[in-house]
Write a protein that holds these residues in place. Structure first.
Motif, PDB file in Angstrom:
ATOM      1  N   VAL A 134       0.805  -1.353   0.017  1.00 24.48           N
ATOM      2  CA  VAL A 134      -0.128   0.014  -0.196  1.00 24.48           C
ATOM      3  C   VAL A 134       0.706   1.274  -0.181  1.00 24.48           C
ATOM      4  CG1 VAL A 134      -1.735   1.096   1.266  1.00 24.48           C
ATOM      5  CG2 VAL A 134      -1.845  -1.144   1.238  1.00 24.48           C
ATOM      6  N   MET A 135       1.934   1.043   0.951  1.00 26.53           N
ATOM      7  CA  MET A 135       2.815   2.401   0.739  1.00 26.53           C
ATOM      8  C   MET A 135       3.520   2.790  -0.461  1.00 26.53           C
ATOM      9  SD  MET A 135       5.884   3.313   3.794  1.00 26.53           S
ATOM     10  CE  MET A 135       6.413   4.715   3.911  1.00 26.53           C
ATOM     11  N   ALA A 136       4.028   1.486  -0.868  1.00 22.75           N
ATOM     12  CA  ALA A 136       4.711   1.480  -2.280  1.00 22.75           C
ATOM     13  C   ALA A 136       3.656   2.112  -3.250  1.00 22.75           C
ATOM     14  CB  ALA A 136       5.215   0.207  -2.703  1.00 22.75           C
ATOM     15  N   ALA A 137       2.768   1.603  -3.395  1.00 23.03           N
ATOM     16  CA  ALA A 137       1.832   2.145  -4.214  1.00 23.03           C
ATOM     17  C   ALA A 137       1.432   3.791  -4.024  1.00 23.03           C
ATOM     18  CB  ALA A 137       0.359   1.471  -4.671  1.00 23.03           C
ATOM     19  N   GLY A 138       1.242   4.346  -3.002  1.00 20.60           N
ATOM     20  CA  GLY A 138       0.946   5.315  -2.848  1.00 20.60           C
ATOM     21  C   GLY A 138       2.344   6.434  -3.198  1.00 20.60           C
ATOM     22  N   LEU A 139       3.390   5.914  -2.859  1.00 21.81           N
ATOM     23  CA  LEU A 139       4.369   6.811  -2.962  1.00 21.81           C
ATOM     24  C   LEU A 139       4.783   6.737  -4.441  1.00 21.81           C
ATOM     25  CD1 LEU A 139       7.287   5.246  -0.502  1.00 21.81           C
ATOM     26  CD2 LEU A 139       6.523   7.523  -0.809  1.00 21.81           C
ATOM     27  N   GLY A 140       4.198   5.918  -5.336  1.00 16.77           N
ATOM     28  CA  GLY A 140       4.212   5.828  -6.807  1.00 16.77           C
ATOM     29  C   GLY A 140       3.606   7.046  -7.265  1.00 16.77           C
ATOM     30  N   ILE A 141       2.651   7.730  -6.453  1.00 24.70           N
ATOM     31  CA  ILE A 141       1.877   8.796  -6.994  1.00 24.70           C
ATOM     32  C   ILE A 141       2.611  10.318  -7.093  1.00 24.70           C
ATOM     33  CG2 ILE A 141      -0.046  10.474  -6.611  1.00 24.70           C
ATOM     34  CD1 ILE A 141      -1.632   8.042  -5.473  1.00 24.70           C
ATOM     35  N   VAL A 142       3.688  10.137  -6.010  1.00 25.35           N
ATOM     36  CA  VAL A 142       4.363  11.384  -6.100  1.00 25.35           C
ATOM     37  C   VAL A 142       5.695  11.491  -6.205  1.00 25.35           C
ATOM     38  CG1 VAL A 142       2.741  12.284  -3.927  1.00 25.35           C
ATOM     39  CG2 VAL A 142       4.735  10.861  -3.557  1.00 25.35           C
ATOM     40  N   THR A 143       6.149  10.444  -6.971  1.00 27.44           N
ATOM     41  CA  THR A 143       7.522  10.138  -7.217  1.00 27.44           C
ATOM     42  C   THR A 143       7.666  10.184  -8.706  1.00 27.44           C
ATOM     43  OG1 THR A 143       7.259   7.715  -7.076  1.00 27.44           O
ATOM     44  CG2 THR A 143       8.501   8.822  -5.433  1.00 27.44           C
ATOM     45  N   PRO A 144       8.851  10.949  -9.322  1.00 23.69           N
ATOM     46  CA  PRO A 144       8.763  11.445 -10.680  1.00 23.69           C
ATOM     47  C   PRO A 144       9.340  10.339 -11.572  1.00 23.69           C
ATOM     48  CG  PRO A 144      10.421  12.264  -9.683  1.00 23.69           C
ATOM     49  CD  PRO A 144       9.806  11.684  -8.697  1.00 23.69           C
ATOM     50  N   PHE A 145       8.831   9.003 -11.602  1.00 21.83           N
ATOM     51  CA  PHE A 145       9.662   7.796 -12.185  1.00 21.83           C
ATOM     52  C   PHE A 145       8.489   7.494 -13.417  1.00 21.83           C
ATOM     53  CE2 PHE A 145      11.085   7.555  -7.693  1.00 21.83           C
ATOM     54  CZ  PHE A 145      12.464   8.232  -7.988  1.00 21.83           C
ATOM     55  N   CYS A 146       9.152   7.153 -14.601  1.00 20.28           N
ATOM     56  CA  CYS A 146       8.364   6.496 -15.384  1.00 20.28           C
ATOM     57  C   CYS A 146       8.803   5.079 -15.887  1.00 20.28           C
ATOM     58  CB  CYS A 146       8.200   7.347 -16.702  1.00 20.28           C
ATOM     59  SG  CYS A 146       9.803   7.661 -17.377  1.00 20.28           S
ATOM     60  N   SER A 147       8.205   4.385 -16.805  1.00 22.46           N
ATOM     61  CA  SER A 147       8.700   3.076 -17.201  1.00 22.46           C
ATOM     62  C   SER A 147      10.219   3.118 -17.561  1.00 22.46           C
ATOM     63  CB  SER A 147       7.739   2.522 -18.095  1.00 22.46           C
ATOM     64  OG  SER A 147       7.671   3.388 -19.522  1.00 22.46           O
ATOM     65  N   CYS A 148      10.549   4.015 -18.108  1.00 24.77           N
ATOM     66  CA  CYS A 148      12.040   3.953 -18.595  1.00 24.77           C
ATOM     67  C   CYS A 148      12.956   4.038 -17.356  1.00 24.77           C
ATOM     68  CB  CYS A 148      12.252   5.510 -19.542  1.00 24.77           C
ATOM     69  SG  CYS A 148      11.911   7.040 -18.777  1.00 24.77           S
ATOM     70  N   SER A 149      12.500   4.252 -16.320  1.00 26.41           N
ATOM     71  CA  SER A 149      13.317   4.361 -15.134  1.00 26.41           C
ATOM     72  C   SER A 149      13.151   2.996 -14.446  1.00 26.41           C
ATOM     73  CB  SER A 149      12.831   5.379 -13.990  1.00 26.41           C
ATOM     74  OG  SER A 149      12.954   6.486 -14.531  1.00 26.41           O
ATOM     75  N   ALA A 150      12.632   1.991 -15.098  1.00 26.89           N
ATOM     76  CA  ALA A 150      12.325   0.745 -14.241  1.00 26.89           C
ATOM     77  C   ALA A 150      13.536   0.002 -14.084  1.00 26.89           C
ATOM     78  CB  ALA A 150      11.289  -0.183 -15.275  1.00 26.89           C
ATOM     79  N   VAL A 151      14.425  -0.162 -14.796  1.00 32.24           N
ATOM     80  CA  VAL A 151      15.781  -1.124 -14.562  1.00 32.24           C
ATOM     81  C   VAL A 151      16.563  -0.472 -13.299  1.00 32.24           C
ATOM     82  CG1 VAL A 151      17.763  -1.911 -15.454  1.00 32.24           C
ATOM     83  CG2 VAL A 151      15.780  -2.073 -16.789  1.00 32.24           C
ATOM     84  N   PRO A 152      16.959   0.778 -13.263  1.00 34.72           N
ATOM     85  CA  PRO A 152      17.827   1.322 -12.238  1.00 34.72           C
ATOM     86  C   PRO A 152      16.880   1.386 -10.872  1.00 34.72           C
ATOM     87  CG  PRO A 152      17.176   3.226 -13.634  1.00 34.72           C
ATOM     88  CD  PRO A 152      17.034   2.001 -14.638  1.00 34.72           C
ATOM     89  N   LEU A 153      15.783   1.619 -11.208  1.00 35.83           N
ATOM     90  CA  LEU A 153      14.823   1.686  -9.823  1.00 35.83           C
ATOM     91  C   LEU A 153      14.784   0.215  -9.400  1.00 35.83           C
ATOM     92  CD1 LEU A 153      12.009   4.072 -10.670  1.00 35.83           C
ATOM     93  CD2 LEU A 153      13.596   4.239  -8.748  1.00 35.83           C
TER      94      LEU A 153
END
Length: 348
Positions: free
Chosen positions: A104-123
């Motif tokens: 739940v917390m991870a999904a919520g953080l996804g709203i306010v963090t500026p990461f897109c699918s192109c950032s998937a590998v390093p993240l």
């Protein structure tokens, strides 16, 4: 060293409060002028406003600056906010937490963090190194591109708060349930060996004191980085939306993506997978489809599949995930998206 020779900061950074006030007023004034200006531009052209071409041109001339203004404003504001949510801080917040609540917390953080699918590998690599559970990592990686601030703000501006809130709830539900499901399957063995064998690193982050001027600078940087990358997708998406708005018959769209066609939702999901764009590029297309009679559930399923299940993202993730884990991830997310589409078509 003589301070008089030091470069002077821009006015916006020397007077941050005044800059924010003036920028907000200018933005609101320009935004309110978009409709009359677009109508005046079409009227000045040698085309009939009531024709297919006139309708398409008005859509394009209105939506292009509208979406770019919304995107710029939101990215600037979130660039200031996101200075608190660096990748290091995000990993630190998630590492060491139990699954379930952490999803739940991870999904919520996804709203306010500026990461897109192109950032998937390093993240993904950073999360694994920080000891974040696999399922929690997937909850974040699904939510970040699909339920980000850009998508929510554009939906709010185009369709109102009910649709924006609805989309947020659905996107978070898909991210939480899909991540939790993948976590229950215990598929860590299907990470690529080099990723699984990386030494675990402590999730550390710095929290320097930042001034308002520093936050504004972060906002400028975010606009330069994000808007500079996505504007071609936005213009392309709006151009396609304008063509749909002006030329595609309503009866055709109602038959192709309407509630009556049970196969429209899975077909919409399949159509979205090969596309490579983001929320800013696909929302104008969604707007045009809905205006032509497409069902809301079908269109939302299409939008979610474009953002969360794009083929280019799957290719990128192949660098760190084995085929079975990628297939499981795609199947779980696709199931959630299909349920969203069918439920909304049934109740709305």
């Amino acid at each position: 060293m003589d301070s008089t020779n030091a470069p002077q900061k821009p006015w916006a950074l020397r007077h941050p409060i005044a800059f924010l006030a003036l920028a907000t007023l200018a933005w609101l004034g320009l935004y309110r002028a978009l409709v009359p200006v677009s109508e005046a531009l079409v009227a000045a052209l040698p085309v009939d406003r009531a024709s297919h071409l006139g309708s398409a041109l008005q859509f394009f001339l209105y939506d292009t600056p509208k979406v770019l203004m919304l995107l710029t404003g939101v990215v600037f504001a979130m660039g200031m906010v996101n200075s608190y949510f660096t990748p290091e801080r995000t990993r630190a917040l998630l590492a060491g937490r139990s699954e379930g609540a952490a999803n739940v917390m991870a999904a919520g953080l996804g709203i306010v963090t500026p990461f897109c699918s192109c950032s998937a590998v390093p993240l993904f690599i950073g999360f694994v190194q920080a000891g974040v559970p696999l399922g929690v990592t997937f909850s974040f990686l699904i939510s970040a591109p699909m339920v980000n601030e850009v998508a929510l703000t554009l939906l709010l501006g185009m369709f109102g708060w009910k649709v924006a809130l609805l989309y947020m709830g659905l996107g978070l539900s898909v991210a939480i349930v899909a991540g939790w499901t993948i976590g229950r399957l215990k598929m860590e063995a299907h990470l690529e060996d080099w990723v699984r064998d990386m030494p675990k690193a402590a999730a550390q982050f710095d929290d320097p004191e930042a001034t308002l001027a520093d936050r504004i600078q972060a906002g400028f940087s975010a606009v330069h980085e994000i808007v500079g990358k996505v504007w071609p997708y936005i213009v392309g998406g709006i151009a396609l939306g304008a063509a749909i708005h002006g030329y595609v018959p309503e009866d055709f769209m109602a038959a192709f993506m309407g509630k009556q066609a049970w196969w429209s939702v899975p077909l919409a999901v399949l159509m979205g997978i090969p596309m490579y764009t983001n929320a800013a590029g696909v929302i104008p297309i969604v707007q045009a489809l809905l205006a032509k009679g497409a069902a809301l559930g079908t269109v939302l399923a299409f939008m979610m599949s474009v953002i969360a299940l794009s083929l280019p993202e799957m290719i990128i993730l192949r660098k760190v995930l084995k085929v079975r884990l990628i297939a499981t991830f795609a199947a779980v997310v696709a199931t959630g998206i299909l349920l969203v589409g069918f439920v909304f078509n049934a109740v709305l």
